[in-house]
Design a protein around this motif. Structure first.
Motif, mmCIF file in Angstrom:
data_model
loop_
_atom_site.group_PDB
_atom_site.id
_atom_site.type_symbol
_atom_site.label_atom_id
_atom_site.label_comp_id
_atom_site.label_asym_id
_atom_site.label_seq_id
_atom_site.Cartn_x
_atom_site.Cartn_y
_atom_site.Cartn_z
ATOM 1 N N LYS A 13 0.832 -1.201 0.000
ATOM 2 C CA LYS A 13 0.000 0.000 0.000
ATOM 3 C C LYS A 13 0.870 1.255 0.000
ATOM 4 N N GLN A 14 1.942 1.251 0.779
ATOM 5 C CA GLN A 14 2.854 2.390 0.815
ATOM 6 C C GLN A 14 3.518 2.602 -0.547
ATOM 7 N N VAL A 15 3.890 1.512 -1.192
ATOM 8 C CA VAL A 15 4.513 1.612 -2.514
ATOM 9 C C VAL A 15 3.523 2.193 -3.523
ATOM 10 N N ARG A 16 2.265 1.756 -3.483
ATOM 11 C CA ARG A 16 1.243 2.290 -4.393
ATOM 12 C C ARG A 16 1.024 3.785 -4.150
ATOM 13 N N GLU A 17 0.970 4.178 -2.876
ATOM 14 C CA GLU A 17 0.765 5.588 -2.555
ATOM 15 C C GLU A 17 1.953 6.435 -2.996
ATOM 16 N N LEU A 18 3.154 5.924 -2.828
ATOM 17 C CA LEU A 18 4.347 6.641 -3.259
ATOM 18 C C LEU A 18 4.361 6.775 -4.783
ATOM 19 N N HIS A 19 4.009 5.721 -5.483
ATOM 20 C CA HIS A 19 3.969 5.743 -6.937
ATOM 21 C C HIS A 19 2.946 6.783 -7.425
ATOM 22 N N PHE A 20 1.785 6.824 -6.783
ATOM 23 C CA PHE A 20 0.756 7.801 -7.145
ATOM 24 C C PHE A 20 1.255 9.216 -6.894
ATOM 25 N N ALA A 21 1.937 9.435 -5.778
ATOM 26 C CA ALA A 21 2.466 10.766 -5.466
ATOM 27 C C ALA A 21 3.491 11.203 -6.518
ATOM 28 N N LYS A 22 4.341 10.286 -6.938
ATOM 29 C CA LYS A 22 5.318 10.614 -7.983
ATOM 30 C C LYS A 22 4.622 10.968 -9.291
ATOM 31 N N GLN A 23 3.570 10.248 -9.622
ATOM 32 C CA GLN A 23 2.825 10.541 -10.841
ATOM 33 C C GLN A 23 2.207 11.939 -10.773
ATOM 34 N N MET A 24 1.692 12.307 -9.616
ATOM 35 C CA MET A 24 1.094 13.632 -9.464
ATOM 36 C C MET A 24 2.146 14.727 -9.584
#
Length: 86
Positions: A13-24
């Motif tokens: 879940k942390q990895v998914r959230e970090l990936h989403f933040a990078k995309q933003m």
């Protein structure tokens, strides 16, 4: 045994959230770069870039947070109504 909410789930879940933040961050940065010549950038520009780059449909609040963060990183002073260069 399968654990629904174990440490592996939290890490993913942390990895998914970090990936989403990078995309933003990338979407906001692209929107700012494209509109620098015009001097105006909006949350709609960030939403459009996120959709074009990553096929993500994001809300206004998320786009605003990403845009505000990137403008601050570029040295702008961001208030509720104005954005000024330092």
């Amino acid at each position: 045994m399968f654990h629904l909410f174990g440490p592996e789930y939290r890490r993913r879940k942390q990895v998914r959230e970090l990936h989403f933040a990078k995309q933003m961050i990338f979407a906001a940065d692209a929107a700012i770069s494209k509109s620098e010549a015009f001097g105006e950038v909006s949350t709609e520009d960030v939403q459009r870039e996120a959709h074009e780059m990553f096929r993500l449909d994001i809300g206004t609040r998320v786009a605003n947070m990403a845009l505000t963060r990137q403008l601050k990183m570029r040295g702008y002073i961001v208030n509720e109504t104005t954005v000024e260069k330092e």
